[in-house]
Design a protein around this motif. Structure first.
Motif, PDB file in Angstrom:
ATOM      1  N   LYS A  21       0.855  -1.184   0.000  1.00 22.27           N
ATOM      2  CA  LYS A  21       0.000   0.000   0.000  1.00 22.27           C
ATOM      3  C   LYS A  21       0.893   1.236   0.000  1.00 22.27           C
ATOM      4  CE  LYS A  21      -3.479  -2.421   2.721  1.00 22.27           C
ATOM      5  NZ  LYS A  21      -4.190  -2.502   3.996  1.00 22.27           N
ATOM      6  N   ILE A  22       0.348   2.329  -0.493  1.00 23.76           N
ATOM      7  CA  ILE A  22       1.087   3.578  -0.484  1.00 23.76           C
ATOM      8  C   ILE A  22       0.285   4.620   0.287  1.00 23.76           C
ATOM      9  CG2 ILE A  22       0.227   4.489  -2.671  1.00 23.76           C
ATOM     10  CD1 ILE A  22       3.320   5.171  -3.143  1.00 23.76           C
ATOM     11  N   PHE A  23       0.968   5.350   1.160  1.00 23.73           N
ATOM     12  CA  PHE A  23       0.361   6.391   1.979  1.00 23.73           C
ATOM     13  C   PHE A  23       0.944   7.720   1.505  1.00 23.73           C
ATOM     14  CE2 PHE A  23      -0.048   2.516   4.243  1.00 23.73           C
ATOM     15  CZ  PHE A  23      -1.208   2.612   4.990  1.00 23.73           C
ATOM     16  N   HIS A  24       0.160   8.471   0.762  1.00 21.02           N
ATOM     17  CA  HIS A  24       0.668   9.689   0.134  1.00 21.02           C
ATOM     18  C   HIS A  24       0.923  10.813   1.137  1.00 21.02           C
ATOM     19  CE1 HIS A  24       0.387   8.178  -3.913  1.00 21.02           C
ATOM     20  NE2 HIS A  24      -0.841   7.758  -3.674  1.00 21.02           N
ATOM     21  N   GLU A  25       0.081  10.942   2.134  1.00 22.65           N
ATOM     22  CA  GLU A  25       0.250  12.055   3.067  1.00 22.65           C
ATOM     23  C   GLU A  25       1.599  11.987   3.788  1.00 22.65           C
ATOM     24  OE1 GLU A  25      -1.896  13.931   6.992  1.00 22.65           O
ATOM     25  OE2 GLU A  25      -3.147  12.892   5.529  1.00 22.65           O
ATOM     26  N   GLU A  55       6.428   6.351 -10.496  1.00 29.54           N
ATOM     27  CA  GLU A  55       5.395   7.353 -10.265  1.00 29.54           C
ATOM     28  C   GLU A  55       5.570   8.097  -8.942  1.00 29.54           C
ATOM     29  OE1 GLU A  55       0.528   7.642 -10.456  1.00 29.54           O
ATOM     30  OE2 GLU A  55       1.532   5.785 -10.963  1.00 29.54           O
ATOM     31  N   TYR A  56       6.063   7.393  -7.897  1.00 32.93           N
ATOM     32  CA  TYR A  56       6.188   7.973  -6.560  1.00 32.93           C
ATOM     33  C   TYR A  56       7.630   7.856  -6.080  1.00 32.93           C
ATOM     34  CZ  TYR A  56       1.216   6.985  -6.907  1.00 32.93           C
ATOM     35  OH  TYR A  56      -0.074   6.904  -7.330  1.00 32.93           O
ATOM     36  N   ALA A  57       8.257   8.996  -5.783  1.00 27.64           N
ATOM     37  CA  ALA A  57       9.669   9.007  -5.385  1.00 27.64           C
ATOM     38  C   ALA A  57       9.839   8.969  -3.868  1.00 27.64           C
ATOM     39  CB  ALA A  57      10.355  10.240  -5.957  1.00 27.64           C
ATOM     40  N   TYR A  58       8.902   8.363  -3.169  1.00 27.68           N
ATOM     41  CA  TYR A  58       8.990   8.300  -1.716  1.00 27.68           C
ATOM     42  C   TYR A  58      10.165   7.424  -1.304  1.00 27.68           C
ATOM     43  CZ  TYR A  58       4.113   9.788  -2.280  1.00 27.68           C
ATOM     44  OH  TYR A  58       2.967  10.433  -2.644  1.00 27.68           O
ATOM     45  N   LYS A  59      10.952   7.898  -0.334  1.00 32.78           N
ATOM     46  CA  LYS A  59      12.164   7.200   0.090  1.00 32.78           C
ATOM     47  C   LYS A  59      11.995   6.538   1.450  1.00 32.78           C
ATOM     48  CE  LYS A  59      15.540   9.712  -2.574  1.00 32.78           C
ATOM     49  NZ  LYS A  59      16.889  10.250  -2.538  1.00 32.78           N
ATOM     50  N   LYS A  60      10.776   6.089   1.749  1.00 30.44           N
ATOM     51  CA  LYS A  60      10.514   5.446   3.029  1.00 30.44           C
ATOM     52  C   LYS A  60       9.670   4.197   2.798  1.00 30.44           C
ATOM     53  CE  LYS A  60       8.952   9.470   4.608  1.00 30.44           C
ATOM     54  NZ  LYS A  60       8.289  10.410   5.509  1.00 30.44           N
ATOM     55  N   LEU A  61      10.027   3.127   3.500  1.00 35.25           N
ATOM     56  CA  LEU A  61       9.313   1.855   3.380  1.00 35.25           C
ATOM     57  C   LEU A  61       9.161   1.238   4.759  1.00 35.25           C
ATOM     58  CD1 LEU A  61       8.201  -0.570   1.686  1.00 35.25           C
ATOM     59  CD2 LEU A  61      10.571  -1.384   1.554  1.00 35.25           C
TER      60      LEU A  61
END
Length: 183
Positions: A21-25, A55-61
């Motif tokens: 899942k991805i959490f955008h906030e 699509e999403y460059a989030y650097k946290k997992l």
């Protein structure tokens, strides 16, 4: 104050033993696995991370494998030799990973060794292990590197050296593994 995961904006991958899942906030991905994870499903969830990176460059997992029983050896080798090089070719800088580790003692030690192997290969990664999703999420969202009372942080940014506290913790793991193997 204990953090709770908010409702995800997107479900990126789902099987009978895993989901992503991805959490955008808060800008992070949540990987959840349970039971015995086959090589095919292991690759499926990690490939979903790769595809979502475009699509999403989030650097946290946040990886929640608290209920996972096992993965295959070939899956772990694939993670180190195939997934991680592709993963890091898409990112510059450090990547934050918090892990709610499995309750299976041997698998848990294997996961920690896998994280250390990834760091030893020069991947810029900060990994912390926690007992609950709430603890892991709090560290992830705040991006703390300090040791948490319930967590253990492995930080290696291409230097080839583990912190002294981690080296001491490694001795405890080796002793415990030795006791298990000696029976």
């Amino acid at each position: 104050m204990t953090m709770q995961p908010k409702e995800p904006v997107e479900l990126l991958y789902e099987s009978d033993v895993s989901n992503l899942k991805i959490f955008h906030e808060e800008q992070y991905r949540l990987l959840y696995s349970t039971g015995d994870v086959s090589n095919e499903k292991f690759k499926g969830i990690f490939n979903a991370i790769l595809h979502s990176m475009d699509e999403y460059a989030y650097k946290k997992l946040l990886i929640n494998i608290g209920d996972m029983k096992s993965t295959t050896l070939i899956s772990r080798v694939w993670l180190l030799t195939q997934f991680l090089p592709k993963f890091y070719s898409k990112y510059e800088g450090s990547y934050w990973v918090t892990i709610v580790n499995t309750k299976n003692l041997l698998e848990g030690i294997t996961i920690k060794l896998l994280a250390k192997a990834a760091m030893a290969l020069g991947f810029s990664i900060v990994v912390s292990f926690h007992e609950t999703v709430e603890e892991a999420l709090e560290v992830l969202v705040q991006q703390r590197v300090a040791l948490d009372p319930c967590g253990e942080v492995l930080e290696l940014v291409g230097s080839g050296q583990l912190a002294v506290d981690q080296q001491v913790a490694d001795l405890d793991e080796r002793r415990l593994l030795g006791e298990l193997l000696d029976g």
